[in-house]
Design an enzyme around this catalytic site. Structure first.
Site, PDB file in Angstrom:
ATOM      1  N   TYR A 185      -7.442  59.086  17.065  1.00  0.00           N
ATOM      2  CA  TYR A 185      -8.614  59.531  15.869  1.00  0.00           C
ATOM      3  C   TYR A 185      -7.680  60.263  14.323  1.00  0.00           C
ATOM      4  O   TYR A 185      -8.029  61.244  15.007  1.00  0.00           O
ATOM      5  CB  TYR A 185      -9.420  60.250  16.543  1.00  0.00           C
ATOM      6  N   ARG A 190     -11.099  59.512   6.550  1.00  0.00           N
ATOM      7  CA  ARG A 190     -11.883  59.386   8.792  1.00  0.00           C
ATOM      8  C   ARG A 190     -13.164  60.201   8.004  1.00  0.00           C
ATOM      9  O   ARG A 190     -13.374  60.381   7.315  1.00  0.00           O
ATOM     10  CB  ARG A 190     -11.050  60.235   9.293  1.00  0.00           C
ATOM     11  N   ASP A 191     -14.235  58.806   8.233  1.00  0.00           N
ATOM     12  CA  ASP A 191     -15.693  59.324   8.654  1.00  0.00           C
ATOM     13  C   ASP A 191     -16.154  59.267   7.907  1.00  0.00           C
ATOM     14  O   ASP A 191     -16.610  60.277   6.533  1.00  0.00           O
ATOM     15  CB  ASP A 191     -15.430  60.714   9.073  1.00  0.00           C
ATOM     16  N   SER A 197     -15.951  65.132   5.753  1.00  0.00           N
ATOM     17  CA  SER A 197     -15.043  64.455   6.547  1.00  0.00           C
ATOM     18  C   SER A 197     -14.154  65.522   7.286  1.00  0.00           C
ATOM     19  O   SER A 197     -13.670  66.355   5.822  1.00  0.00           O
ATOM     20  CB  SER A 197     -13.658  63.771   5.804  1.00  0.00           C
ATOM     21  N   ASP A 237     -15.853  55.118  15.569  1.00  0.00           N
ATOM     22  CA  ASP A 237     -17.103  54.761  13.931  1.00  0.00           C
ATOM     23  C   ASP A 237     -16.078  54.102  13.002  1.00  0.00           C
ATOM     24  O   ASP A 237     -17.026  53.383  11.647  1.00  0.00           O
ATOM     25  CB  ASP A 237     -17.399  56.137  13.516  1.00  0.00           C
ATOM     26  N   ASP A 415     -20.035  69.278  18.849  1.00  0.00           N
ATOM     27  CA  ASP A 415     -20.452  68.817  17.642  1.00  0.00           C
ATOM     28  C   ASP A 415     -20.464  68.704  16.343  1.00  0.00           C
ATOM     29  O   ASP A 415     -19.705  68.008  15.493  1.00  0.00           O
ATOM     30  CB  ASP A 415     -21.885  67.720  18.550  1.00  0.00           C
TER      31      ASP A 415
END
Ligand SMILES: *[C@@H]1O[C@H](CO)[C@@H](O)[C@H](O)[C@H]1NC(C)=O
Ligand SMILES: *[C@@H]1O[C@H](CO)[C@@H](O)[C@H](O)[C@H]1NC(C)=O
Ligand SMILES: *[C@@H]1O[C@H](CO)[C@@H](O)[C@H](O)[C@H]1NC(C)=O
Ligand SMILES: *[C@@H]1O[C@H](CO)[C@@H](O)[C@H](O)[C@H]1NC(C)=O
Length: 460
Positions: A185, A190-191, A197, A237, A415
């Site tokens: 990851y 990313r994201d 991000s 994702d 989270d």
């Protein structure tokens, strides 16, 4: 008589000498730790995180940064790896990559899943803060449930070797074959559909090359331990973002890099025999009927373009999400989607994948899926209030398409923060179905963990 006394004295001295210094790769500190805080000669005690200090060779560098990620559907977690009882070295064997042929069938069959000593230490510390005896005992039992370790920064990769070394030692001493579970990851940008991000690499700043070096470093670690089986979830994702979020500028910009990087990851991890499951979002994302064919198309194109790596076993779903594998009744938030739980999604997607030659086996995260019908909207993902630990990892899944129920997200790790002043704030974490106040992503969220324990289904 004198001799006897002397012998007793010697006996009593030996254990204390042994206990005085932790062994190389042994734990030497952290919240709740009561053992040795100094290391044997040649090792120094280094902080991996507040729960875990480890005796490492002087040259080893570690970081303990937290990460977060925020997306429409799932969030990452942080886990720094560590080890506790390895006896000797990281370079136990220098052997060739495994032969190019994966074992037939389910890679979990016949294997025990290696327990992350880091998560076990987090859980032990958390249980120590629970006063109710029955709840405390339940909380302690969570340390025996295997989770995945997230390699969300390149700096964490060297610690993979300590896990693998430990797993190999355990395998040798117990005769029980071990699987180490990891999450790959660290894509650049990313994201891409998230509001904020936290990825460390950016495409504009050498991100693709940095990512390839990150993959190379994972491959180098795995190569040293050819007898330990490794299972990886590939890039939560990212591919789902390419299916549904290309209207987001950052995703459109990242498309080429994501494809090149994931292709590189699966080609290289294949050379060292890592069993791979590409992340496929969840029922409420790619499980919408209109998204199924485009998703199957993307996964199979990517796979064939990478020369069909044999160790790609299939897809991982529901990573860090809350959906049931098999829901008793559709949650109202599923709004008529016929694929209202993970098994309906998997059963709908699998034939489309098979038609295109993509291997269609699955693993499904159920770590926080014990309680259903607790969200206001299917896209809500942040610290959902009232969640409970779900079905324990098992290969007894009720479906020949599903290799294993797994816990990918280590429950209790936050989270995302609900603090709107934080640079990493995502407003999803302040929705009315999000538990608040929530600390920074990846850090321990004690109240949330306690709720996961008390609401666990099946109960702990
Ligand atoms: C990404 O796609 C999902 C699924 O279609 C959608 O719900 C979400 O709003 C999208 N995200 C953005 C930032 O557009
Ligand atoms: C095909 O593979 C090449 C590298 O060999 C990569 O750059 C490209 O992005 C891949 N395309 C797709 C669609 O996966
Ligand atoms: C919220 O974040 C800001 C900025 O990082 C920080 O100064 C403040 O202390 C945080 N508040 C709480 C309650 O943690
Ligand atoms: C747990 O207890 C210790 C010691 O009392 C304390 O330092 C720590 O902050 C507590 N942690 C949590 C998450 O409550």
């Amino acid at each position: 008589m004198f001799k006897f006394t002397a012998l007793l004295a010697l006996v009593s001295v030996v254990p204390s000498l042994v206990n005085a210094q932790a062994s190389l790769y042994g734990q030497c500190g952290g919240i709740g730790w009561t053992g040795a805080t100094t290391c044997v000669t040649g090792a120094t005690c280094q902080e991996l995180n507040s729960y875990y200090y480890q005796c490492l060779p002087p040259s080893t560098s570690t970081t303990h940064s937290s990460s977060s990620s925020v997306t429409t559907s799932s969030k990452p977690t942080t886990t720094t790896s560590s080890t506790s009882k390895s006896s000797s070295s990281t370079s136990s064997s220098s052997s060739a990559a495994p032969s190019g042929t994966p074992a037939a069938g389910n890679p979990y069959t016949g294997y025990q899943v290696y327990l992350s000593p880091y998560y076990a230490a987090e859980v032990a510390a958390a249980a120590g803060n629970i006063t109710d005896a029955a709840t405390k005992a339940k909380a302690q039992s969570v340390a025996n449930v295997p989770t995945f370790t997230w390699f969300d920064t390149a700096a964490k990769v060297p610690t993979l070797g300590t896990y693998l070394s430990n797993a190999q030692a355990l395998q040798t001493s117990s005769g029980q074959k071990q699987i180490v579970q990891i999450v790959v990851y660290d894509l650049p940008d990313r994201d891409c559909a998230a509001k904020a991000s936290n990825g460390e690499f950016s495409i504009a700043n050498n991100g693709v090359a940095n990512y390839k070096a990150y993959i190379d470093s994972i491959v180098a670690q795995v190569k040293l331990y050819p007898n330990v089986r490794v299972v990886a979830v590939i890039e939560p994702d990212s591919l789902a973002n390419l299916v549904t979020n290309l209207s987001v500028q950052k995703c459109a910009n990242a498309q080429t890099a994501y494809l090149e990087c994931v292709t590189y990851a699966i080609e290289q991890l294949n050379t060292v025999g890592v069993y791979m499951y590409l992340d496929a979002g969840h029922a409420g994302w790619l499980g919408w009927p209109a998204n199924l064919s485009p998703a199957a198309q993307l996964f199979s194109t990517l796979y064939k373009n990478a020369s069909s790596p044999q160790y790609v076993r299939g897809l991982a779903t529901n990573v860090a999400n809350y959906n049931a594998l098999s829901a008793a009744t559709p949650d109202p938030i599923t709004q008529g989607n016929p694929n209202y739980d993970e098994i309906h999604y998997i059963n709908a997607l699998a034939p489309l994948l098979q038609q295109q030659g993509f291997p269609a086996s699955f693993i499904v995260d159920q770590g926080r899926s014990g309680v259903q019908d607790i969200r206001n909207a299917w896209g809500d993902w942040c610290n959902i209030k009232g969640a409970g630990f779900g079905t324990r990892p098992t290969t007894n899944t009720g479906s020949s398409l599903v290799d294993s129920i797994v816990w990918v997200k280590p429950g209790g790790e936050c989270d995302g923060t609900s603090n709107s002043s934080s640079p990493r704030y995502d407003s999803t974490c302040s929705l009315s179905d999000a538990d608040q106040p929530a600390p920074e992503a990846g850090t321990w969220f004690q109240e949330y963990f306690t709720t996961l324990v008390t609401k666990a289904n099946p109960s702990l």
